[in-house]
Design a protein around this motif. Sequence first.
Motif, PDB file in Angstrom:
ATOM      1  N   LEU A 113      41.027  35.470  36.184  1.00  0.00           N
ATOM      2  CA  LEU A 113      40.204  34.858  35.144  1.00  0.00           C
ATOM      3  C   LEU A 113      39.602  33.532  35.615  1.00  0.00           C
ATOM      4  O   LEU A 113      38.446  33.227  35.314  1.00  0.00           O
ATOM      5  N   ARG A 114      40.379  32.749  36.374  1.00  0.00           N
ATOM      6  CA  ARG A 114      39.858  31.489  36.890  1.00  0.00           C
ATOM      7  C   ARG A 114      38.656  31.749  37.808  1.00  0.00           C
ATOM      8  O   ARG A 114      37.643  31.053  37.730  1.00  0.00           O
ATOM      9  N   GLU A 115      38.759  32.752  38.662  1.00  0.00           N
ATOM     10  CA  GLU A 115      37.650  33.071  39.575  1.00  0.00           C
ATOM     11  C   GLU A 115      36.467  33.698  38.840  1.00  0.00           C
ATOM     12  O   GLU A 115      35.319  33.369  39.117  1.00  0.00           O
ATOM     13  N   TRP A 116      36.742  34.597  37.918  1.00  0.00           N
ATOM     14  CA  TRP A 116      35.687  35.248  37.137  1.00  0.00           C
ATOM     15  C   TRP A 116      34.854  34.198  36.401  1.00  0.00           C
ATOM     16  O   TRP A 116      33.633  34.283  36.336  1.00  0.00           O
ATOM     17  N   ASP A 117      35.538  33.174  35.866  1.00  0.00           N
ATOM     18  CA  ASP A 117      34.846  32.127  35.116  1.00  0.00           C
ATOM     19  C   ASP A 117      33.981  31.238  36.007  1.00  0.00           C
ATOM     20  O   ASP A 117      33.136  30.494  35.501  1.00  0.00           O
ATOM     21  N   LYS A 118      34.164  31.282  37.320  1.00  0.00           N
ATOM     22  CA  LYS A 118      33.352  30.471  38.240  1.00  0.00           C
ATOM     23  C   LYS A 118      32.009  31.120  38.561  1.00  0.00           C
ATOM     24  O   LYS A 118      31.081  30.422  38.986  1.00  0.00           O
ATOM     25  N   ALA A 158      34.653  44.751  32.233  1.00  0.00           N
ATOM     26  CA  ALA A 158      33.588  44.059  32.971  1.00  0.00           C
ATOM     27  C   ALA A 158      34.103  43.540  34.312  1.00  0.00           C
ATOM     28  O   ALA A 158      33.432  43.657  35.342  1.00  0.00           O
ATOM     29  N   ILE A 159      35.292  42.963  34.309  1.00  0.00           N
ATOM     30  CA  ILE A 159      35.878  42.445  35.545  1.00  0.00           C
ATOM     31  C   ILE A 159      36.165  43.595  36.507  1.00  0.00           C
ATOM     32  O   ILE A 159      35.835  43.508  37.704  1.00  0.00           O
ATOM     33  N   ASN A 160      36.748  44.673  36.006  1.00  0.00           N
ATOM     34  CA  ASN A 160      37.032  45.817  36.873  1.00  0.00           C
ATOM     35  C   ASN A 160      35.760  46.387  37.484  1.00  0.00           C
ATOM     36  O   ASN A 160      35.754  46.797  38.641  1.00  0.00           O
ATOM     37  N   ALA A 161      34.684  46.406  36.712  1.00  0.00           N
ATOM     38  CA  ALA A 161      33.433  47.003  37.187  1.00  0.00           C
ATOM     39  C   ALA A 161      32.630  46.073  38.091  1.00  0.00           C
ATOM     40  O   ALA A 161      32.007  46.527  39.054  1.00  0.00           O
ATOM     41  N   ARG A 162      32.628  44.771  37.785  1.00  0.00           N
ATOM     42  CA  ARG A 162      31.703  43.875  38.482  1.00  0.00           C
ATOM     43  C   ARG A 162      32.371  42.886  39.435  1.00  0.00           C
ATOM     44  O   ARG A 162      31.759  42.466  40.403  1.00  0.00           O
ATOM     45  N   HIS A 163      33.587  42.468  39.142  1.00  0.00           N
ATOM     46  CA  HIS A 163      34.217  41.424  39.960  1.00  0.00           C
ATOM     47  C   HIS A 163      34.896  42.010  41.193  1.00  0.00           C
ATOM     48  O   HIS A 163      34.739  41.498  42.299  1.00  0.00           O
ATOM     49  N   PHE A 164      35.649  43.084  41.008  1.00  0.00           N
ATOM     50  CA  PHE A 164      36.322  43.730  42.138  1.00  0.00           C
ATOM     51  C   PHE A 164      35.319  44.633  42.825  1.00  0.00           C
ATOM     52  O   PHE A 164      35.055  45.738  42.379  1.00  0.00           O
ATOM     53  N   ALA A 165      34.764  44.140  43.901  1.00  0.00           N
ATOM     54  CA  ALA A 165      33.611  44.818  44.505  1.00  0.00           C
ATOM     55  C   ALA A 165      33.883  45.296  45.925  1.00  0.00           C
ATOM     56  O   ALA A 165      33.024  45.225  46.781  1.00  0.00           O
ATOM     57  N   VAL A 222      51.137  45.105  42.071  1.00  0.00           N
ATOM     58  CA  VAL A 222      50.694  45.958  40.966  1.00  0.00           C
ATOM     59  C   VAL A 222      49.318  46.501  41.323  1.00  0.00           C
ATOM     60  O   VAL A 222      48.548  45.833  42.024  1.00  0.00           O
ATOM     61  N   PRO A 223      48.981  47.715  40.870  1.00  0.00           N
ATOM     62  CA  PRO A 223      47.645  48.237  41.145  1.00  0.00           C
ATOM     63  C   PRO A 223      46.576  47.280  40.589  1.00  0.00           C
ATOM     64  O   PRO A 223      46.752  46.688  39.521  1.00  0.00           O
ATOM     65  N   ARG A 224      45.493  47.149  41.325  1.00  0.00           N
ATOM     66  CA  ARG A 224      44.468  46.170  40.945  1.00  0.00           C
ATOM     67  C   ARG A 224      43.907  46.420  39.551  1.00  0.00           C
ATOM     68  O   ARG A 224      43.604  45.470  38.834  1.00  0.00           O
ATOM     69  N   HIS A 225      43.767  47.671  39.139  1.00  0.00           N
ATOM     70  CA  HIS A 225      43.166  47.940  37.824  1.00  0.00           C
ATOM     71  C   HIS A 225      44.037  47.469  36.662  1.00  0.00           C
ATOM     72  O   HIS A 225      43.550  47.384  35.530  1.00  0.00           O
ATOM     73  N   VAL A 226      45.313  47.121  36.930  1.00  0.00           N
ATOM     74  CA  VAL A 226      46.159  46.566  35.873  1.00  0.00           C
ATOM     75  C   VAL A 226      46.493  45.095  36.158  1.00  0.00           C
ATOM     76  O   VAL A 226      47.538  44.590  35.728  1.00  0.00           O
ATOM     77  N   TRP A 227      45.587  44.412  36.805  1.00  0.00           N
ATOM     78  CA  TRP A 227      45.741  42.989  37.132  1.00  0.00           C
ATOM     79  C   TRP A 227      46.095  42.167  35.899  1.00  0.00           C
ATOM     80  O   TRP A 227      46.836  41.197  35.982  1.00  0.00           O
ATOM     81  N   HIS A 228      45.539  42.553  34.757  1.00  0.00           N
ATOM     82  CA  HIS A 228      45.714  41.778  33.519  1.00  0.00           C
ATOM     83  C   HIS A 228      47.138  41.852  32.971  1.00  0.00           C
ATOM     84  O   HIS A 228      47.485  41.075  32.071  1.00  0.00           O
TER      85      HIS A 228
END
Length: 195
Positions: free
Chosen positions: A176-181, A16-23, A160-166
């Motif tokens: 995660l802090r930003e996603w939760d906002k 969900a974060i990869n699809a919606r947050h990184f825009a 690190v590549p963005r898709h492996v941020w986790h």
Amino acid sequence: MSDRANRLPDADEIAAINARHFADTPLRPADLLFVFGTRVDEELRAETAARLWQQGYFRHAIVSGGVTPGAELSECTLIKAAMVRRGVPAERILEEHRAMNTGENVQFALPVIDAALGLANVRSLICLGNSWTARRYAMTVHRHWPEVEKMLLTVDGFGVPRHVWHTHPEFRRRVLREWDKIEPYKAKGFIAEWP
């Protein structure tokens, strides 16, 4: 720092974060580059802005960011100086020196943009900021200036590549802090849905 930002997201949340947050959006030349202030990666931000200038992606820029605790100079002062050192003409860079958060970046920058260029004359802009804050930059602009076309380019120095941020503990915590906002900020009217 909340314990929630230290969680290990499951595969569904990562997707969900990869699809919606990184825009990040496709870029095309814009009337304005909006450089959001930062306390980290100032040089990377300036380097990216200079590359965009050299490639003809904007005619004017605004750098917005105040003096953060423990600093002597504003984020704006530091980032603008770094952009100028890299070849962006100083007279093409508008300045906003008071903002202490993303909402203030936009609210305090709009009168500066209006006075220098006229808001109606700016039809498109590129938002440049941290990858972990991602679409919240454009969502904040959209809340206060819905008429302008918004593009988004984000950068980070995590290596690190963005898709492996986790997989990177600090990158994961920030994302995660930003996603939760996002949902609470939408509910409070601080940001508007974008795209």
